[in-house]
Design a protein around this motif. Sequence first.
Motif, PDB file in Angstrom:
ATOM      1  N   GLY A 249       0.802  -1.220   0.000  1.00 44.86           N
ATOM      2  CA  GLY A 249       0.000   0.000   0.000  1.00 44.86           C
ATOM      3  C   GLY A 249       0.828   1.260   0.000  1.00 44.86           C
ATOM      4  O   GLY A 249       0.358   2.314   0.428  1.00 44.86           O
ATOM      5  N   ALA A 250       2.088   1.179  -0.470  1.00 49.81           N
ATOM      6  CA  ALA A 250       2.976   2.344  -0.428  1.00 49.81           C
ATOM      7  C   ALA A 250       3.526   2.661  -1.809  1.00 49.81           C
ATOM      8  O   ALA A 250       3.556   1.819  -2.706  1.00 49.81           O
ATOM      9  N   ASP A 251       3.945   3.909  -1.984  1.00 49.21           N
ATOM     10  CA  ASP A 251       4.600   4.326  -3.228  1.00 49.21           C
ATOM     11  C   ASP A 251       6.108   4.149  -3.153  1.00 49.21           C
ATOM     12  O   ASP A 251       6.773   4.010  -4.180  1.00 49.21           O
ATOM     13  N   LEU A 252       6.649   4.161  -1.937  1.00 51.38           N
ATOM     14  CA  LEU A 252       8.091   4.009  -1.754  1.00 51.38           C
ATOM     15  C   LEU A 252       8.344   3.484  -0.350  1.00 51.38           C
ATOM     16  O   LEU A 252       7.766   3.985   0.619  1.00 51.38           O
ATOM     17  N   ARG A 270      20.064  -7.960   6.728  1.00 55.85           N
ATOM     18  CA  ARG A 270      19.064  -8.955   6.325  1.00 55.85           C
ATOM     19  C   ARG A 270      17.745  -8.335   5.898  1.00 55.85           C
ATOM     20  O   ARG A 270      17.122  -8.783   4.928  1.00 55.85           O
ATOM     21  N   VAL A 271      17.295  -7.305   6.610  1.00 55.65           N
ATOM     22  CA  VAL A 271      15.997  -6.712   6.291  1.00 55.65           C
ATOM     23  C   VAL A 271      16.037  -6.013   4.939  1.00 55.65           C
ATOM     24  O   VAL A 271      15.159  -6.216   4.090  1.00 55.65           O
ATOM     25  N   ALA A 272      17.055  -5.178   4.725  1.00 55.61           N
ATOM     26  CA  ALA A 272      17.157  -4.471   3.443  1.00 55.61           C
ATOM     27  C   ALA A 272      17.295  -5.468   2.297  1.00 55.61           C
ATOM     28  O   ALA A 272      16.673  -5.301   1.236  1.00 55.61           O
ATOM     29  N   HIS A 273      18.092  -6.508   2.491  1.00 54.75           N
ATOM     30  CA  HIS A 273      18.265  -7.517   1.459  1.00 54.75           C
ATOM     31  C   HIS A 273      16.932  -8.187   1.129  1.00 54.75           C
ATOM     32  O   HIS A 273      16.584  -8.391  -0.044  1.00 54.75           O
ATOM     33  N   ALA A 274      16.166  -8.505   2.165  1.00 50.39           N
ATOM     34  CA  ALA A 274      14.888  -9.200   1.960  1.00 50.39           C
ATOM     35  C   ALA A 274      13.878  -8.327   1.235  1.00 50.39           C
ATOM     36  O   ALA A 274      13.206  -8.785   0.300  1.00 50.39           O
ATOM     37  N   VAL A 275      13.738  -7.066   1.641  1.00 50.99           N
ATOM     38  CA  VAL A 275      12.719  -6.227   0.999  1.00 50.99           C
ATOM     39  C   VAL A 275      13.113  -5.885  -0.439  1.00 50.99           C
ATOM     40  O   VAL A 275      12.244  -5.673  -1.294  1.00 50.99           O
ATOM     41  N   LEU A 276      14.411  -5.840  -0.734  1.00 49.30           N
ATOM     42  CA  LEU A 276      14.826  -5.622  -2.118  1.00 49.30           C
ATOM     43  C   LEU A 276      14.363  -6.770  -3.018  1.00 49.30           C
ATOM     44  O   LEU A 276      14.124  -6.569  -4.210  1.00 49.30           O
ATOM     45  N   HIS A 277      14.222  -7.947  -2.443  1.00 46.98           N
ATOM     46  CA  HIS A 277      13.752  -9.091  -3.230  1.00 46.98           C
ATOM     47  C   HIS A 277      12.236  -9.238  -3.221  1.00 46.98           C
ATOM     48  O   HIS A 277      11.674  -9.823  -4.160  1.00 46.98           O
ATOM     49  N   HIS A 278      11.566  -8.731  -2.198  1.00 53.93           N
ATOM     50  CA  HIS A 278      10.155  -9.059  -2.028  1.00 53.93           C
ATOM     51  C   HIS A 278       9.213  -7.861  -1.924  1.00 53.93           C
ATOM     52  O   HIS A 278       7.997  -8.058  -1.865  1.00 53.93           O
ATOM     53  N   SER A 279       9.723  -6.656  -1.923  1.00 57.11           N
ATOM     54  CA  SER A 279       8.844  -5.493  -1.798  1.00 57.11           C
ATOM     55  C   SER A 279       7.906  -5.382  -3.004  1.00 57.11           C
ATOM     56  O   SER A 279       8.286  -5.682  -4.144  1.00 57.11           O
ATOM     57  N   ALA A 280       6.693  -4.917  -2.742  1.00 53.88           N
ATOM     58  CA  ALA A 280       5.716  -4.689  -3.807  1.00 53.88           C
ATOM     59  C   ALA A 280       5.785  -3.270  -4.348  1.00 53.88           C
ATOM     60  O   ALA A 280       5.006  -2.909  -5.232  1.00 53.88           O
ATOM     61  N   CYS A 281       6.704  -2.448  -3.836  1.00 54.16           N
ATOM     62  CA  CYS A 281       6.859  -1.074  -4.307  1.00 54.16           C
ATOM     63  C   CYS A 281       8.346  -0.746  -4.401  1.00 54.16           C
ATOM     64  O   CYS A 281       9.187  -1.510  -3.908  1.00 54.16           O
ATOM     65  N   PRO A 282       8.713   0.357  -5.038  1.00 54.80           N
ATOM     66  CA  PRO A 282      10.127   0.750  -5.089  1.00 54.80           C
ATOM     67  C   PRO A 282      10.726   0.869  -3.686  1.00 54.80           C
ATOM     68  O   PRO A 282      10.033   1.222  -2.731  1.00 54.80           O
ATOM     69  N   VAL A 283      12.022   0.566  -3.592  1.00 57.25           N
ATOM     70  CA  VAL A 283      12.726   0.582  -2.303  1.00 57.25           C
ATOM     71  C   VAL A 283      13.872   1.583  -2.359  1.00 57.25           C
ATOM     72  O   VAL A 283      14.677   1.569  -3.292  1.00 57.25           O
TER      73      VAL A 283
END
Length: 293
Positions: A249-252, A270-283
Amino acid sequence: MELPLVVGVDGSEPSLRAVDWAADEAVLRAVPLRVVYASLWERYEGGSLSADLGKPSEEVLAQDVVDHAARRALARRPHLKVTRVVLPEEPEYALVHEGREASLLVVGSRGRSGIAEFLLGSVSLSVAAQADCPVIVLRGSHDKQAVPGTRGRILLGVGEDTTESPAVRFAVDEAGRRGVPLEAVRAWRCPAHESTDHPLMAGEPARLHEERAVEALEWALKDVPADADVRRRTVEGPARKVLADFSRGADLLVVGAERGEGHFGMQLGRVAHAVLHHSACPVAVVPQKVRVR
């Protein structure tokens, strides 16, 4: 000195979508846009192969790529100052080096290489893990624009380090530029060994951990201007899963990445690595220098 916003291109559709985002972001920041193409194709393949195939040399192709990207940016933002450069270097090295004199780096999540499809995109991952400036990786389904955005909010992941954070400042500034709310999320967990089935103790360990999460969130946001529209959330669960869920539900999504002095190579966490692979929006990955004790 006015530091440019750098966008990496390779002619692929993800990189052209990155140009759209970067053009909007450069206008928001009132900085020039620098379009960068880097490749060692000539070194590996040689000019004779391109001649045998009856195709233009890589140098000509590269110039076409940056020229097309620059025209695309100017068609979107006619008054934007755009420069372009072709570098005979590894893309990861070239973009990290460009980031030393940039306000921000923008890259697509994947490029032309089939290998890049296997992981997030080897170039994107390397740049996010090593750059000295903030890096936006265009993950997920976005509308190819930094503003106004379809969901109208910036998401900030608040980590363990609650000292003054560049990621917090970056997220507050991004929300302010767009005129949208900032949603700051702090994930917390109750260790299994602290849980108990005793009726008088039920919920007590969890309550204490949640209270600590609330305190950590407040401390991290203590310097945020009073007039900023900030929504605070503490959520039970692994941070990487919580942020990936909220990213829908986010734009970034903005996360920090510690850079230890004297350390080299990939530094993400670990967190940044994970969201770079699985985020539904730009990181947006924002580096934070830490002293190694």
